[in-house]
Structures are given as structure tokens and as C-alpha cells.
Motif scaffolding. Structure first.
Motif, PDB file in Angstrom:
ATOM      1  N   SER A 111       0.820  -1.196   0.000  1.00  0.00           N
ATOM      2  CA  SER A 111       0.000   0.000   0.000  1.00  0.00           C
ATOM      3  C   SER A 111       0.859   1.253   0.000  1.00  0.00           C
ATOM      4  N   VAL A 112       0.222   2.363  -0.297  1.00  0.00           N
ATOM      5  CA  VAL A 112       0.924   3.632  -0.388  1.00  0.00           C
ATOM      6  C   VAL A 112       0.321   4.621   0.576  1.00  0.00           C
ATOM      7  N   GLN A 113       1.080   5.610   0.952  1.00  0.00           N
ATOM      8  CA  GLN A 113       0.568   6.704   1.767  1.00  0.00           C
ATOM      9  C   GLN A 113      -0.089   7.709   0.840  1.00  0.00           C
ATOM     10  N   PRO A 114      -1.145   8.389   1.316  1.00  0.00           N
ATOM     11  CA  PRO A 114      -1.810   9.360   0.452  1.00  0.00           C
ATOM     12  C   PRO A 114      -0.865  10.512   0.133  1.00  0.00           C
ATOM     13  N   ILE A 115      -0.711  10.790  -1.137  1.00  0.00           N
ATOM     14  CA  ILE A 115       0.124  11.912  -1.562  1.00  0.00           C
ATOM     15  C   ILE A 115      -0.661  12.715  -2.582  1.00  0.00           C
ATOM     16  N   ARG A 116      -0.337  13.952  -2.684  1.00  0.00           N
ATOM     17  CA  ARG A 116      -1.031  14.822  -3.623  1.00  0.00           C
ATOM     18  C   ARG A 116      -0.212  14.962  -4.903  1.00  0.00           C
ATOM     19  N   ASP A 167      -2.985   2.785   3.676  1.00  0.00           N
ATOM     20  CA  ASP A 167      -3.363   3.822   2.716  1.00  0.00           C
ATOM     21  C   ASP A 167      -3.688   5.150   3.385  1.00  0.00           C
ATOM     22  N   GLY A 168      -3.745   5.166   4.716  1.00  0.00           N
ATOM     23  CA  GLY A 168      -4.033   6.405   5.427  1.00  0.00           C
ATOM     24  C   GLY A 168      -5.516   6.724   5.527  1.00  0.00           C
ATOM     25  N   LEU A 169      -6.379   5.731   5.313  1.00  0.00           N
ATOM     26  CA  LEU A 169      -7.822   5.938   5.389  1.00  0.00           C
ATOM     27  C   LEU A 169      -8.380   5.611   6.767  1.00  0.00           C
ATOM     28  N   VAL A 170      -7.730   4.706   7.477  1.00  0.00           N
ATOM     29  CA  VAL A 170      -8.188   4.228   8.779  1.00  0.00           C
ATOM     30  C   VAL A 170      -7.040   4.352   9.767  1.00  0.00           C
ATOM     31  N   TRP A 171      -7.353   4.768  10.998  1.00  0.00           N
ATOM     32  CA  TRP A 171      -6.354   4.752  12.066  1.00  0.00           C
ATOM     33  C   TRP A 171      -6.611   3.548  12.964  1.00  0.00           C
ATOM     34  N   ARG A 172      -5.568   3.134  13.651  1.00  0.00           N
ATOM     35  CA  ARG A 172      -5.614   1.943  14.514  1.00  0.00           C
ATOM     36  C   ARG A 172      -4.996   2.312  15.848  1.00  0.00           C
ATOM     37  N   GLU A 173      -5.716   1.994  16.936  1.00  0.00           N
ATOM     38  CA  GLU A 173      -5.213   2.282  18.279  1.00  0.00           C
ATOM     39  C   GLU A 173      -5.272   1.005  19.104  1.00  0.00           C
ATOM     40  N   VAL A 174      -4.140   0.648  19.714  1.00  0.00           N
ATOM     41  CA  VAL A 174      -4.054  -0.554  20.532  1.00  0.00           C
ATOM     42  C   VAL A 174      -3.993  -0.140  22.002  1.00  0.00           C
ATOM     43  N   GLU A 175      -4.935  -0.655  22.796  1.00  0.00           N
ATOM     44  CA  GLU A 175      -4.927  -0.402  24.234  1.00  0.00           C
ATOM     45  C   GLU A 175      -4.152  -1.533  24.903  1.00  0.00           C
ATOM     46  N   PRO A 176      -3.169  -1.185  25.732  1.00  0.00           N
ATOM     47  CA  PRO A 176      -2.316  -2.221  26.347  1.00  0.00           C
ATOM     48  C   PRO A 176      -3.025  -2.926  27.507  1.00  0.00           C
ATOM     49  N   THR A 177      -4.034  -3.708  27.169  1.00  0.00           N
ATOM     50  CA  THR A 177      -4.751  -4.500  28.165  1.00  0.00           C
ATOM     51  C   THR A 177      -4.501  -5.965  27.861  1.00  0.00           C
ATOM     52  N   GLY A 208     -10.149   9.146   5.146  1.00  0.00           N
ATOM     53  CA  GLY A 208     -11.143   8.086   5.138  1.00  0.00           C
ATOM     54  C   GLY A 208     -12.566   8.625   5.212  1.00  0.00           C
ATOM     55  N   ARG A 209     -12.780   9.676   6.028  1.00  0.00           N
ATOM     56  CA  ARG A 209     -14.111  10.297   6.098  1.00  0.00           C
ATOM     57  C   ARG A 209     -14.479  10.940   4.772  1.00  0.00           C
TER      58      ARG A 209
END
Length: 134
Positions: free
Chosen positions: A4-9, A76-86, A99-100
Motif C-alpha cells: 500500500s501507499v501513503q496518500p500523496i497529492r 493507505d491512510g484511510l483508517v487509524w488503529r489504536e491498541v490499548e495495552p490491556t 477516510g471520512r
């Protein structure tokens, strides 16, 4: 869904050659319009969800396909991911601004489609909102 690629203009006045296989934009389009990419973007449009909430909200998707789709959309920079250390770790996903921006017209497209279908043709999707039925 690899590489995948990062969004670039594109430079001002320059457009991507989206029909060329090496175009970075075509790969993002492939991920967004994949069988499950559309549904993930629509599901996350209203709020962020944990992995299993997201899986349960998209009928018919396997954990493997959800994980692959999310991985590509995160890259692709459309979704973020957060991991909670539980224990066990809790992973939450949500839409980035990019993404929005892409998910909004997809949601509107689905709304237009479901408004045109009779409740019988829609298989219950009119009453269940965006949820996909089998």
C-alpha cells in the motif's frame, strides 16, 4: 492487498494516471472499492469501533478478510488503529480525515440505492440502515 501507499497529492495541475498499473492512486482505489473495503469505510463512518464490533457489524466478513482489509486501509491512510495495552489487547479502528472524505460519498451512494429499492428487494437493508444482508 499488499504494498500500500501513503496518500500523496499530485503536483498542482498534474493528475495521476489512474489507469496505469503503477499509479499509486489506483492501488488506493482498489482497496476502497474491494469487496470489503466499501463496507469497512461505511461501518466506520459514524463512529470508531473495536475489531470484533466491526466484524459483527459487517455480515459475512471473516476475521482474516477484515484484518487484511483493515491493514490495507490503515497503510493507505484511510483508517487509524489504536491498541490499548490491556490483556488481551483491545484494538480500535476509526476513519482518518481522508477516510471520512472517501467514506461519505460511499454512504450517500448506499443511501441512494436503498431509497430506490422496495423493502422486499432490499432484503431488509432499508430498515437496518447500512448493514449488508445476505
Amino acid at each position: 492487498m499488499t504494498g500500500s501507499v501513503q496518500p500523496i497529492r499530485a503536483e498542482a495541475g498534474k493528475r495521476y494516471e489512474v489507469f496505469h498499473t503503477d499509479c499509486p492512486a489506483s492501488e488506493v482505489v482498489d482497496h476502497v472499492t474491494s469487496r470489503w473495503g466499501v463496507w469497512v469505510l461505511i461501518a466506520l463512518q459514524s463512529n470508531s469501533l473495536r475489531f470484533y464490533e466491526l466484524r459483527d457489524s459487517i455480515q459475512g466478513i471473516s476475521e482474516k478478510m477484515l484484518a487484511q482489509t483493515l491493514r490495507a486501509l490503515v497503510q493507505d491512510g484511510l483508517v487509524w488503529r489504536e491498541v490499548e495495552p490491556t490483556t488481551p489487547p483491545q484494538v480500535t479502528y476509526g476513519l482518518t480525515q481522508f477516510g471520512r472524505d472517501l467514506g461519505e460519498p460511499l454512504t450517500e451512494l448506499l443511501d441512494r440505492i436503498t431509497r430506490r429499492l422496495s423493502p422486499r428487494e432490499a432484503g431488509g437493508t432499508v430498515d437496518q440502515g447500512w448493514k449488508r444482508s445476505r
